[in-house]
Design an enzyme around this catalytic site. Structure first.
Site, PDB file in Angstrom:
ATOM      1  N   ASP A  65       6.452  -2.861   3.278  1.00 16.36           N
ATOM      2  CA  ASP A  65       6.626  -1.457   3.640  1.00 16.36           C
ATOM      3  C   ASP A  65       5.322  -0.881   4.170  1.00 16.36           C
ATOM      4  O   ASP A  65       4.228  -1.336   3.828  1.00 16.36           O
ATOM      5  CB  ASP A  65       7.147  -0.635   2.460  1.00 16.36           C
ATOM      6  CG  ASP A  65       6.221  -0.646   1.252  1.00 16.36           C
ATOM      7  OD1 ASP A  65       5.693  -1.724   0.935  1.00 16.36           O
ATOM      8  OD2 ASP A  65       6.038   0.416   0.619  1.00 16.36           O
ATOM      9  N   GLU A  98       5.544  -0.273  -2.162  1.00 16.77           N
ATOM     10  CA  GLU A  98       4.137  -0.208  -2.555  1.00 16.77           C
ATOM     11  C   GLU A  98       3.482   1.065  -2.054  1.00 16.77           C
ATOM     12  O   GLU A  98       2.671   1.671  -2.740  1.00 16.77           O
ATOM     13  CB  GLU A  98       3.379  -1.427  -2.017  1.00 16.77           C
ATOM     14  CG  GLU A  98       2.026  -1.673  -2.680  1.00 16.77           C
ATOM     15  CD  GLU A  98       0.873  -0.882  -2.065  1.00 16.77           C
ATOM     16  OE1 GLU A  98      -0.198  -0.799  -2.687  1.00 16.77           O
ATOM     17  OE2 GLU A  98       1.040  -0.347  -0.946  1.00 16.77           O
TER      18      GLU A  98
END
Length: 365
Positions: free
Chosen positions: A67, A126
């Site tokens: 991500d 994250e």
């Protein structure tokens, strides 16, 4: 496809946190000889890729996230259409941290591993809350007695050139909210008011920038940093009813949440206040004599010809979760000068060296 081609394809996925946009499936297909476990929690998609080489020996893992933060405005080109120019690849996630992911995918494909098991732990959570990603995978692995012995998180750690920094730990993070209560009134009659700004003013200098510990060889001092302060109604003739203040402490293992609480309570004695503290991440340190630190150091020096600084600088990362589960962990990746920035880019030469560092680490572990 080769490492650079794989990175370019990975950068095309619009995997803005917490959406992986198909990136995890793409990685799983590239490593089809690894067992793939898609682990979802609260709608967050994670991937564990693992391969057993023999019954006895050590289990080495690589960790990373696919991500990215939103691209925002002002890019010279489409942030999700990778552009190669003058030795760099431009795209969101080029440094943070799809280059790291692509490097360890390439390394595990091409390295001759002599240990018992290799694993890749990947998440799309994250950059956001970061509570249903790596942590959830490690919990799943613990339940099945599959936790690795050692791990490398491929976050961008280097400052000026590849090889100049290895993270062997991270500071924790404690967030604080302080409310000082007063009594609102007319500025012309201060004797009838309880002005929280006036009451707190002498305390502020005891709070702002205060070092809660002296620091150590591995950690800088745990400093109180004021991040927000406000009070009043935005007018000149009314005193505020309360004063609100926010602060952050990047703490070493020498300072706990209780230490912060004790200090704030001491300096605020006599005030009408409310204090709220929350530990968002815990500090950790991997001993410099540990095998993962030594082997990473050797591989970095061998490939990059740099002597890395072993440090704990910077913010938090998912490495803290590995440490919490007893896994000895380090972080190493490309430079971080363009992370989260407009026109994020990665040096192709740095990326290729990172691939070689990880390959060398695997083969000599």
């Amino acid at each position: 496809m080769n490492a650079k081609e794989f990175l370019i394809e990975l950068l095309k996925f619009k995997s803005v946190t917490p959406n992986d946009d198909g990136a995890l499936n793409f990685i799983a297909m590239e490593l089809s000889d690894f067992e793939a476990f898609f682990i979802e929690k609260e709608g967050i998609k994670n991937l564990l890729l693992t391969k057993k080489f023999k019954d006895e020996g050590e289990h080495l893992a690589f960790g990373g996230h696919v991500d990215v933060v939103p691209a925002g405005e002002g890019w010279s080109s489409d942030a999700f259409v990778p552009m190669e120019k003058e030795g760099f690849i431009y795209a969101r996630g080029a440094q943070d941290m799809k280059s790291g992911v692509a490097a360890f995918v390439d390394a595990v494909k091409n390295a001759d591993f002599k240990g018992a098991r290799l694993s890749l732990i990947l998440t799309s959570d994250e950059e956001g809350e970061a509570i249903y990603g790596t942590k959830a995978v490690l919990e799943w692995m613990q339940e099945r007695d599959m936790l690795p012995d050692y791990a490398v998180v491929a976050e961008p750690t280097c400052v000026k050139k590849i090889g100049d920094s290895i993270k062997i730990g991270r500071r924790g993070s404690i967030n604080g909210k302080l409310l000082i209560r007063g009594k609102q009134g007319h500025a012309a009659y201060p004797e009838k008011c309880i002005n929280p700004v006036h009451d707190f003013a002498p305390v502020l200098k005891l709070l702002a920038g205060f070092d809660l510990d002296p620091g150590s060889a591995e950690f800088s001092p745990s400093k109180i940093v004021i991040t927000d302060i406000r009070g009043g109604m935005g007018v000149c003739n009314v005193t505020p009813n309360d004063l609100k203040l926010m602060f952050n402490v990047r703490n070493s293992p020498d300072t706990s949440l209780e230490d912060v609480k004790s200090y704030v309570e001491k300096i605020c004695h006599g005030l009408n206040y409310e204090l709220e503290l929350k530990q968002s991440s815990e500090a950790f340190l991997t001993n410099i004599d540990n095998k993962i630190v030594q082997k990473m150091n050797e591989s970095v020096q061998k490939i990059t010809h740099e002597v890395p600084e072993l440090n704990t600088k910077g913010g938090t990362s998912d490495a803290r979760y590995f440490a919490k589960y007893g896994v000895k962990v380090v972080e190493f990746g490309v430079c971080n000068d363009r992370i989260h920035a407009i026109d994020e880019r990665v040096s192709i030469e740095e990326f290729e060296k990172l691939c070689l560092v990880f390959k060398d680490l695997i083969e000599n572990f």
